[in-house]
Design a protein around this motif. Structure first.
Motif, PDB file in Angstrom:
ATOM      1  N   THR A 224     -28.401  70.738  -5.895  1.00  0.00           N
ATOM      2  CA  THR A 224     -28.478  72.314  -5.583  1.00  0.00           C
ATOM      3  C   THR A 224     -26.797  72.601  -5.569  1.00  0.00           C
ATOM      4  OG1 THR A 224     -28.980  71.869  -3.465  1.00  0.00           O
ATOM      5  CG2 THR A 224     -30.424  71.652  -4.467  1.00  0.00           C
ATOM      6  N   CYS A 225     -27.269  74.382  -4.851  1.00  0.00           N
ATOM      7  CA  CYS A 225     -26.151  75.716  -4.859  1.00  0.00           C
ATOM      8  C   CYS A 225     -25.266  75.616  -5.768  1.00  0.00           C
ATOM      9  CB  CYS A 225     -25.426  74.803  -3.827  1.00  0.00           C
ATOM     10  SG  CYS A 225     -24.252  76.263  -2.600  1.00  0.00           S
ATOM     11  N   GLY A 226     -24.223  75.656  -5.977  1.00  0.00           N
ATOM     12  CA  GLY A 226     -23.478  76.139  -7.165  1.00  0.00           C
ATOM     13  C   GLY A 226     -22.995  77.149  -6.729  1.00  0.00           C
ATOM     14  N   LYS A 227     -23.262  77.702  -6.042  1.00  0.00           N
ATOM     15  CA  LYS A 227     -22.880  79.352  -5.578  1.00  0.00           C
ATOM     16  C   LYS A 227     -21.494  79.722  -6.028  1.00  0.00           C
ATOM     17  CE  LYS A 227     -26.632  80.722  -3.582  1.00  0.00           C
ATOM     18  NZ  LYS A 227     -27.672  79.717  -3.787  1.00  0.00           N
ATOM     19  N   CYS A 228     -20.327  78.722  -5.648  1.00  0.00           N
ATOM     20  CA  CYS A 228     -18.801  79.198  -6.309  1.00  0.00           C
ATOM     21  C   CYS A 228     -18.949  78.949  -7.500  1.00  0.00           C
ATOM     22  CB  CYS A 228     -18.363  77.819  -5.625  1.00  0.00           C
ATOM     23  SG  CYS A 228     -18.749  76.141  -5.893  1.00  0.00           S
ATOM     24  N   ILE A 229     -19.319  78.730  -8.393  1.00  0.00           N
ATOM     25  CA  ILE A 229     -20.103  79.223  -9.520  1.00  0.00           C
ATOM     26  C   ILE A 229     -20.235  80.192 -10.133  1.00  0.00           C
ATOM     27  CG2 ILE A 229     -20.963  78.683 -11.731  1.00  0.00           C
ATOM     28  CD1 ILE A 229     -21.832  75.832 -10.765  1.00  0.00           C
ATOM     29  N   PRO A 277     -22.065  78.885   1.119  1.00  0.00           N
ATOM     30  CA  PRO A 277     -22.253  77.780   2.262  1.00  0.00           C
ATOM     31  C   PRO A 277     -21.754  76.924   2.707  1.00  0.00           C
ATOM     32  CG  PRO A 277     -24.701  77.337   0.566  1.00  0.00           C
ATOM     33  CD  PRO A 277     -23.067  78.074  -0.226  1.00  0.00           C
ATOM     34  N   CYS A 278     -20.842  76.454   2.489  1.00  0.00           N
ATOM     35  CA  CYS A 278     -19.874  76.040   2.763  1.00  0.00           C
ATOM     36  C   CYS A 278     -18.604  77.088   3.454  1.00  0.00           C
ATOM     37  CB  CYS A 278     -19.165  74.879   1.395  1.00  0.00           C
ATOM     38  SG  CYS A 278     -18.753  75.597   0.907  1.00  0.00           S
ATOM     39  N   GLU A 279     -19.090  78.106   3.478  1.00  0.00           N
ATOM     40  CA  GLU A 279     -17.934  79.146   3.859  1.00  0.00           C
ATOM     41  C   GLU A 279     -17.670  78.924   5.124  1.00  0.00           C
ATOM     42  OE1 GLU A 279     -18.417  83.471   3.668  1.00  0.00           O
ATOM     43  OE2 GLU A 279     -18.126  83.359   5.606  1.00  0.00           O
TER      44      GLU A 279
END
Ligand code: SF4
Ligand code: SF4
Length: 304
Positions: A224-229, A277-279
């Motif tokens: 899941t996630c991939g927010k950095c993309i 989420p990993c900020e």
């Protein structure tokens, strides 16, 4: 001379924390002279850890082991790998810096660009401070990033790499694991800068509380996630990983923007380090909770 036994984990952590709290170098050099940093994580790795040899095989033969860099620059000490300890630290970005960069869409916020230049100048001063104090007490030490022959190397696998990677030293010292975007996700998150010193001292290594080098990234944990993309303005991050060359080119372009907009010589980006989420912590719940309990997290399932 202070005995090696007197150079404890606590002594080194205090040395670093005191410098952060009192050094005039700890400044963003803005109008209000905000401090660049207010916290730190410190970890230790043995110079004899087999991971250094693995880095040579994985990153490239040009990546120094602690023994190689120490003996190049302190030849009179002739230390064995077992006699060396790598001290690694993480300087987490402050909330005001992260908050400002969260709003950025293409180029860095002024606060972030200031940290990239002046915060890193402090990080260099911190490396010199730690080596100077260890030497004062009779323990030779060097900061690999500050030696004259540290260099960036073209790499077939990574497009470019360097003779010493601070992030890999931090991984070895138990401070975090890698994310999809290549950043190191630590207990204080991925928005941070790292530093290290190699010293002829004996300190118990920090256990690496992970069994997988990507254990703290949601993408590798459960797909899941991939927010950095989505955060990357130039699509330098995809599900295949981080394109270092595209990233480097964007950083180069940011110089002009920083100079024109903020009126100082600087650059930066870090958009993929904030608004994700990993900020500021470990987003994988099982890994975060295992770290809090001092246990290894379960290895992630293989990706389909
Ligand atoms: S934003 Fe998500 S996918 Fe990217 S590194 Fe962080 S946890 Fe991994
Ligand atoms: S990958 Fe590079 S260009 Fe993309 S957001 Fe991260 S730092 Fe910026």
């Amino acid at each position: 001379m202070k005995n090696s036994a007197d150079i404890s984990r606590a002594w080194i952590e205090d040395l670093i924390r005191d410098f952060i709290a009192t050094s005039p170098d700890n400044t963003m050099k803005n109008k209000t002279e905000e401090p660049a940093w207010d916290d730190v994580l410190v970890g230790f790795a043995s110079g004899a850890d087999s991971i250094w040899q693995q880095y040579k095989e994985y990153i490239g033969a040009f990546h120094w082991t602690p023994w190689e860099v120490f003996n190049q620059h302190c030849p009179q000490e002739s230390a064995s790998a077992e006699e060396l300890t790598v001290i690694s630290w993480v300087l987490p970005q402050r909330e005001l810096v992260r908050k400002a960069n969260r709003r950025a869409k293409k180029y860095p916020a002024e606060e972030w660009a200031r940290i990239r230049i002046y915060g890193e100048e402090f990080n260099a001063a911190l490396r010199r401070h730690v080596t100077k104090h260890l030497k004062h007490f009779g323990h030779a030490a060097i900061a690999p990033m500050l030696v004259s022959n540290w260099t960036i190397v073209k790499s077939g696998r990574f497009s470019y790499a360097s003779s010493w990677s601070e992030r890999h030293a931090a991984y070895a010292a138990g401070l975090g694991t890698f994310g999809l975007c290549d950043g190191l996700i630590t207990a204080k998150g991925k928005a941070m800068r790292v530093g290290s010193v190699v010293a002829k001292i004996s300190i118990e290594p920090t256990p690496r509380p992970y069994s997988d080098h990507r254990a703290y990234c949601l993408f590798f944990d459960n797909g899941t996630c991939g927010k950095c993309i989505d955060r990357c303005p130039v699509r330098a991050i995809t599900e295949a990983g981080h394109d270092k060359e595209m990233c480097r080119q964007h950083l180069a372009r940011s110089r002009e923007y920083v100079k024109k907009t903020y009126k100082f010589e600087g650059y930066g980006c870090g958009l993929c380090q904030v608004g994700v989420p990993c900020e500021a912590g470990i987003p994988v719940k099982a890994a975060r909770e295992a770290l809090e309990r001092g246990e290894l997290p379960p290895p992630p399932p293989p990706l389909a």
